[in-house]
Design an enzyme around this catalytic site. Structure first.
Site, PDB file in Angstrom:
ATOM      1  N   HIS A  61      75.452  28.523  35.359  1.00 50.19           N
ATOM      2  CA  HIS A  61      76.658  27.535  35.420  1.00 50.19           C
ATOM      3  C   HIS A  61      77.624  27.908  34.306  1.00 50.19           C
ATOM      4  O   HIS A  61      77.486  28.310  33.410  1.00 50.19           O
ATOM      5  CB  HIS A  61      75.995  26.348  35.492  1.00 50.19           C
ATOM      6  CG  HIS A  61      75.308  25.799  34.162  1.00 50.19           C
ATOM      7  ND1 HIS A  61      74.224  24.933  34.121  1.00 50.19           N
ATOM      8  CD2 HIS A  61      75.867  25.774  33.141  1.00 50.19           C
ATOM      9  CE1 HIS A  61      74.096  24.623  32.922  1.00 50.19           C
ATOM     10  NE2 HIS A  61      74.863  25.095  32.169  1.00 50.19           N
ATOM     11  N   ASN A 105      71.031  29.627  33.949  1.00 50.17           N
ATOM     12  CA  ASN A 105      71.213  29.850  35.753  1.00 50.17           C
ATOM     13  C   ASN A 105      72.580  30.365  36.171  1.00 50.17           C
ATOM     14  O   ASN A 105      72.804  30.265  37.449  1.00 50.17           O
ATOM     15  CB  ASN A 105      70.855  28.758  36.058  1.00 50.17           C
ATOM     16  CG  ASN A 105      71.620  27.510  35.958  1.00 50.17           C
ATOM     17  OD1 ASN A 105      72.612  27.539  35.349  1.00 50.17           O
ATOM     18  ND2 ASN A 105      71.406  26.259  36.496  1.00 50.17           N
ATOM     19  N   GLU A 144      76.799  24.007  38.866  1.00 53.47           N
ATOM     20  CA  GLU A 144      75.535  24.531  39.401  1.00 53.47           C
ATOM     21  C   GLU A 144      75.534  25.505  40.357  1.00 53.47           C
ATOM     22  O   GLU A 144      76.258  25.559  41.295  1.00 53.47           O
ATOM     23  CB  GLU A 144      74.408  23.415  39.456  1.00 53.47           C
ATOM     24  CG  GLU A 144      74.492  22.607  38.220  1.00 53.47           C
ATOM     25  CD  GLU A 144      73.481  22.949  37.284  1.00 53.47           C
ATOM     26  OE1 GLU A 144      73.559  24.141  36.838  1.00 53.47           O
ATOM     27  OE2 GLU A 144      72.583  22.291  36.521  1.00 53.47           O
ATOM     28  N   ASP A 169      83.420  18.849  30.692  1.00 51.83           N
ATOM     29  CA  ASP A 169      82.344  18.120  31.640  1.00 51.83           C
ATOM     30  C   ASP A 169      82.027  16.998  30.662  1.00 51.83           C
ATOM     31  O   ASP A 169      82.239  16.844  29.421  1.00 51.83           O
ATOM     32  CB  ASP A 169      81.317  19.020  31.995  1.00 51.83           C
ATOM     33  CG  ASP A 169      80.766  19.956  30.906  1.00 51.83           C
ATOM     34  OD1 ASP A 169      81.170  19.733  29.966  1.00 51.83           O
ATOM     35  OD2 ASP A 169      80.209  20.890  31.484  1.00 51.83           O
TER      36      ASP A 169
HETATM   37  C1  F6R Z   1      79.073  22.291  28.287  1.00 52.44           C
HETATM   38  C2  F6R Z   1      78.987  23.209  29.410  1.00 52.44           C
HETATM   39  C3  F6R Z   1      77.990  24.139  29.796  1.00 52.44           C
HETATM   40  C4  F6R Z   1      77.384  25.069  28.505  1.00 52.44           C
HETATM   41  C5  F6R Z   1      76.071  25.693  28.988  1.00 52.44           C
HETATM   42  C6  F6R Z   1      75.532  26.464  27.845  1.00 52.44           C
HETATM   43  O1  F6R Z   1      80.279  21.872  28.156  1.00 52.44           O
HETATM   44  O2  F6R Z   1      79.875  23.156  30.094  1.00 52.44           O
HETATM   45  O3  F6R Z   1      78.398  25.009  30.807  1.00 52.44           O
HETATM   46  O4  F6R Z   1      78.332  25.858  28.184  1.00 52.44           O
HETATM   47  O5  F6R Z   1      75.085  24.831  29.304  1.00 52.44           O
HETATM   48  O6  F6R Z   1      74.954  25.690  26.935  1.00 52.44           O
HETATM   49  P1  F6R Z   1      74.564  26.190  25.574  1.00 52.44           P
HETATM   50  O7  F6R Z   1      75.580  26.836  24.773  1.00 52.44           O
HETATM   51  O8  F6R Z   1      73.907  24.949  24.870  1.00 52.44           O
HETATM   52  O9  F6R Z   1      73.527  27.447  25.812  1.00 52.44           O
END
Ligand code: F6R
Length: 241
Positions: free
Chosen positions: A138, A136, A143, A67
């Site tokens: 995702h 959450n 989301e 992303d």
């Molecule tokens: C980032 C992504 C997100 C993160 C998620 C966890 O490319 O796709 O899904 O993997 O938000 O983020 P952290 O590792 O910062 O807790």
């Protein structure tokens, strides 16, 4: 789901890097899907160590990131483009032309998303996708919602995601509210998936991901249907599984 429970963040980072190393050793022209966020930073540090010991080359690897924020310049220090360069790509021998990250400045977003899917397809599909998980549930920026979005698409970020990600920005107002993300089918089409999670704050969502119902309200739950997912957790994030 194959579950690997280790003691701490350092150990999960080593383990994830080892799986990526083995993938690249086995197939030097692998297509690897990378993630950003705090969790994979240790994995990338370890991959750089492995690379520096001449144990591996990324010369023929192609990469696709999950992303990118929408409306953000790739040179901006909070862009995922900048993150990947500074945490991994600048320190290994991957070729610039083999790096793929959604263009957060694309004027025609729909076209950008279609082209991203086409590029993944033309590369032969993703061999190994690395994932983190949001509090959450995702994955990528898929989301919680009423239906799974299959392909790469523009996402409206949820307030809790914006809040969680604001730790990297000067203020909450600076956090982009939209992102371009691979869809759930894009992710599920990867031949192999590694999901890494660390820390107490991920414990409940990891339990639901592994044992809960499969629902778009918890996007990571779809991983239960994939044939080759390895979930790597530390003691804290894995305390309920
Ligand atoms: C980032 C992504 C997100 C993160 C998620 C966890 O490319 O796709 O899904 O993997 O938000 O983020 P952290 O590792 O910062 O807790």
């Amino acid at each position: 789901m194959n579950i690997i429970k280790l003691r701490n963040y350092r150990e999960i980072s080593f383990e994830a890097a080892k799986i990526i190393r083995d993938q690249v050793l086995l197939k030097p022209q692998s297509v690897i899907g990378f993630a950003t966020g705090s969790t994979p930073i240790g994995t990338y540090e370890e991959l750089i160590n492995i690379f520096n010991k001449d144990l591996i080359t990324f010369e023929n690897v192609k990469s696709f990131n999950l992303d990118e924020y929408y409306g953000i310049n790739p040179m901006n220090k909070n862009s995922y483009n900048y993150f990947m360069k500074n945490n991994l790509f600048n320190y290994i021998d991957i070729k610039e032309e083999n790096i793929n990250i959604p263009n957060g400045l694309a004027e025609d977003v729909e076209k950008e998303c279609e082209e991203y899917e086409r590029k993944i397809h033309e590369a032969g599909g993703i061999d190994l996708q690395l994932l983190g998980i949001g509090r959450n549930g995702h994955i990528g920026f898929n989301e919680p919602c009423e239906e799974f979005k299959a392909h790469t698409h523009l996402v409206e970020l949820k307030d809790d995601t914006i809040k969680a990600n604001s730790r990297f920005f000067d203020s909450l107002e600076d956090v982009p509210t939209k992102a371009i993300s691979m869809g759930v089918k894009t992710i599920m089409s990867a031949r192999k998936i590694i999901l890494i999670a660390s820390g107490e704050e991920k414990a409940e969502i990891i339990r639901e991901t592994v044992y809960g119902s499969i629902t778009p309200n918890l996007p990571a739950s779809i991983l239960q249907l994939h044939d080759d997912v390895t979930l790597i957790v530390d003691e804290e994030s894995g305390k309920y599984i």
